[in-house]
Design a protein around this motif. Structure first.
Motif, PDB file in Angstrom:
ATOM      1  N   LYS A  97     -52.387  13.649 -68.839  1.00 55.67           N
ATOM      2  CA  LYS A  97     -53.686  13.919 -69.453  1.00 55.67           C
ATOM      3  C   LYS A  97     -54.427  15.061 -68.767  1.00 55.67           C
ATOM      4  O   LYS A  97     -55.322  15.669 -69.358  1.00 55.67           O
ATOM      5  N   THR A  98     -54.054  15.361 -67.524  1.00 50.73           N
ATOM      6  CA  THR A  98     -54.675  16.478 -66.801  1.00 50.73           C
ATOM      7  C   THR A  98     -53.762  17.703 -66.791  1.00 50.73           C
ATOM      8  O   THR A  98     -53.963  18.629 -66.010  1.00 50.73           O
ATOM      9  N   HIS A  99     -52.711  17.660 -67.637  1.00 48.82           N
ATOM     10  CA  HIS A  99     -51.816  18.810 -67.866  1.00 48.82           C
ATOM     11  C   HIS A  99     -51.026  19.223 -66.624  1.00 48.82           C
ATOM     12  O   HIS A  99     -50.650  20.387 -66.482  1.00 48.82           O
ATOM     13  N   LYS A 100     -50.755  18.247 -65.737  1.00 48.73           N
ATOM     14  CA  LYS A 100     -49.881  18.519 -64.595  1.00 48.73           C
ATOM     15  C   LYS A 100     -48.419  18.446 -65.019  1.00 48.73           C
ATOM     16  O   LYS A 100     -47.545  19.030 -64.383  1.00 48.73           O
ATOM     17  N   ASP A 154     -45.893  18.210 -68.842  1.00 52.47           N
ATOM     18  CA  ASP A 154     -45.939  18.444 -70.290  1.00 52.47           C
ATOM     19  C   ASP A 154     -45.576  17.208 -71.096  1.00 52.47           C
ATOM     20  O   ASP A 154     -46.017  17.055 -72.248  1.00 52.47           O
ATOM     21  N   ASP A 183     -50.907  18.545 -77.935  1.00 48.68           N
ATOM     22  CA  ASP A 183     -49.635  19.272 -77.911  1.00 48.68           C
ATOM     23  C   ASP A 183     -48.663  18.776 -78.983  1.00 48.68           C
ATOM     24  O   ASP A 183     -47.490  19.155 -78.979  1.00 48.68           O
ATOM     25  N   ASP A 230     -49.487  14.758 -74.633  1.00 47.41           N
ATOM     26  CA  ASP A 230     -50.906  14.877 -74.956  1.00 47.41           C
ATOM     27  C   ASP A 230     -51.030  15.157 -76.462  1.00 47.41           C
ATOM     28  O   ASP A 230     -50.271  15.951 -77.016  1.00 47.41           O
ATOM     29  N   LYS A 248     -39.560  22.754 -69.699  1.00 51.16           N
ATOM     30  CA  LYS A 248     -40.906  22.242 -69.462  1.00 51.16           C
ATOM     31  C   LYS A 248     -40.902  21.295 -68.259  1.00 51.16           C
ATOM     32  O   LYS A 248     -39.858  20.972 -67.695  1.00 51.16           O
TER      33      LYS A 248
END
Length: 470
Positions: free
Chosen positions: A173-176, A178, A123, A120, A136
């Motif tokens: 994109k939904t941070h499920k 890294d 990040d 992302d 991660k």
């Protein structure tokens, strides 16, 4: 003096090349959701599978003097398609790992793009190198080299596998997750077309003979592999891969000019069409088969009763996805069934087992006095079942049958794994083409709701008529 083998002596080893030439086509299995290797483009209102792999395969087909036929399916099915004879070659950015070489033959490496990670963009300051990904959560396509590398080479990493790269991008994109392990050309394609994403290069110690992309063939296809390698060497010598990548980039720009869901209405319409066809046919066959199985369970013949029980228990005890794969690939070894027909057969056979239990419960719910009264009126067992028991049972089981019909529409989506262009298949294509993860899912969800809502209203209407019928 050493005598070099000629092409003729190499081809004499088997008939794989001659078979291709005799039928005049070469069938390529691919998963068109992996730009720039292979993806679908909406051009002039028509769907086309394009990409670097497709252009390379067109060159190979031309050199062989045959026509290229493309079969699309999920990535985890392309090698199985080759092994079972559903396709002559699998080409989908496939890495020729030692484990895969045990099951299929590979051509020479035709492209080596390297490995990277998608992250992302927010990040980017946190994840500057692969070392920052230690401990991660890393995503990767199930069964791929990227999945195994992340497990083996990134300390403390939790690796999450999914079948579709589009699902993985959405998870990112939904941070499920890294980061997403992916080949560099695909990572670059996503970054160019999605401003929310960034990429970092991997630092894996890589063996180029295992990490590049190659074509997969059925074991023992020596003559075909030799002929294909000749085309690959020519492609490398002329630097044609760069031209093919440039063409893929142009097609990707076509896809991203208009990423509105309305622009892709024909994709969803085609998905609805196939979903309804599969569901409608499967409902009819499922009810007929279920009725037969239910009556077999009431048979006094132990053999007939045992056959019905065994079938119902076996089908209900195995996943529908496995049944779809078995019908398409397993039975396909004996009879080469098209993907759509295989999907209909598998879903119908599965539905029949569940309908059988619903009908059996309905028959048992009819009071025994009804049977006794029919006998006193002189009706035989067949007429009693046909005119007395089944009509009353139908009233009792109608809500349960309705639930089965509604579930069937949703469960039929599993056929997308073998390349049937139902709604879920088209949803994933739209997501890959537009680089939009959520909106195509939302549209498909609304479509499924509308279909099932209308069906539920129709079923409720007839249920009401049954209740008021005398």
């Amino acid at each position: 003096m050493t005598i070099q083998p000629t092409h003729q002596t190499a081809y004499a080893a088997d008939q794989s090349l001659q078979k291709i030439k005799d039928k005049g086509t070469i069938v390529m299995a691919t998963s068109p959701d992996y730009p720039p290797y292979e993806f679908e483009v909406n051009h002039d209102g028509k769907d086309h599978i394009v990409g670097m792999d497709v252009d390379i395969m067109k060159k190979v087909a031309k050199d062989l003097g045959v026509k290229l036929v493309i079969k699309s399916m999920s990535f985890d099915s392309v090698l199985v398609a080759v092994e079972t004879g559903k396709a002559d070659v699998a080409m989908s950015g496939i890495n020729p790992t030692p484990a895969r070489r045990q099951s299929v033959d590979f051509s020479e490496i035709y492209y080596n793009g390297g490995q990277s990670f998608l992250i992302d963009k927010t990040d980017a300051a946190k994840y500057k190198t692969q070392a920052n990904l230690a401990n991660k959560t890393i995503g990767a396509q199930t069964g791929t080299l990227q999945y195994n590398l992340a497990k083996q080479k990134i300390p403390g990493a939790t690796v999450k596998g999914m079948d579709k790269s589009t699902d993985l991008v959405l998870a990112l994109k939904t941070h499920k997750i890294d980061a997403l392990g992916i080949e560099t050309p695909s990572a670059e394609a996503y970054v160019k077309n999605d401003p929310d994403l960034a990429m970092i290069k991997s630092s894996y110690p890589l063996n180029k003979n295992e990490t590049g992309s190659a074509m997969a063939f059925k074991k023992g296809s020596d003559s075909l592999v030799t002929a294909v390698n000749k085309s690959i060497n020519e492609i490398k010598a002329k630097g044609l891969v760069n031209n093919y990548l440039a063409d893929a980039g142009k097609y990707m720009k076509v896809n991203t000019v208009n990423t509105s869901m309305w622009h892709y209405w024909s994709y969803f319409a085609k998905g609805i069409e196939y979903t309804l066809i599969i569901s409608a046919i499967s409902v009819v066959i499922g009810v007929l088969l279920g009725t037969l199985l239910a009556l077999m369970r009431f048979s006094k013949s132990k053999i007939i009763h045992a056959i019905a029980v065994a079938y119902i228990e076996f089908v209900r005890g195995t996943p529908l996805m496995v049944q779809v794969l078995f019908v398409y690939f397993g039975i396909g070894i004996i009879v080469n069934l098209p993907a759509l027909l295989s999907g209909i057969i598998a879903v119908s056979l599965n539905s029949g087992a569940y309908v059988a239990e619903i009908i059996r419960g309905g028959i048992n719910s009819v009071a025994k006095g009804q049977t006794e009264a029919s006998a006193s009126l002189g009706l035989n067992k067949t007429d009693t079942m046909r005119f007395v028991v089944l009509p009353q049972a139908l009233k009792n089981i109608w809500p349960a049958l309705g639930n089965e019909f509604v579930s069937l529409i949703k469960e039929s989506s599993i056929v997308s794994i073998i390349g049937v262009t139902d709604l879920i298949y088209q949803l994933n294509i739209v997501r890959a083409d537009t680089y939009r993860g959520v909106m195509p899912v939302f549209v498909a969800m609304i479509i499924y709701f509308i279909i099932t809502f209308i069906l539920t209203r129709i079923l409720n209407h007839y249920e009401g008529k049954m209740k008021h019928a005398k």
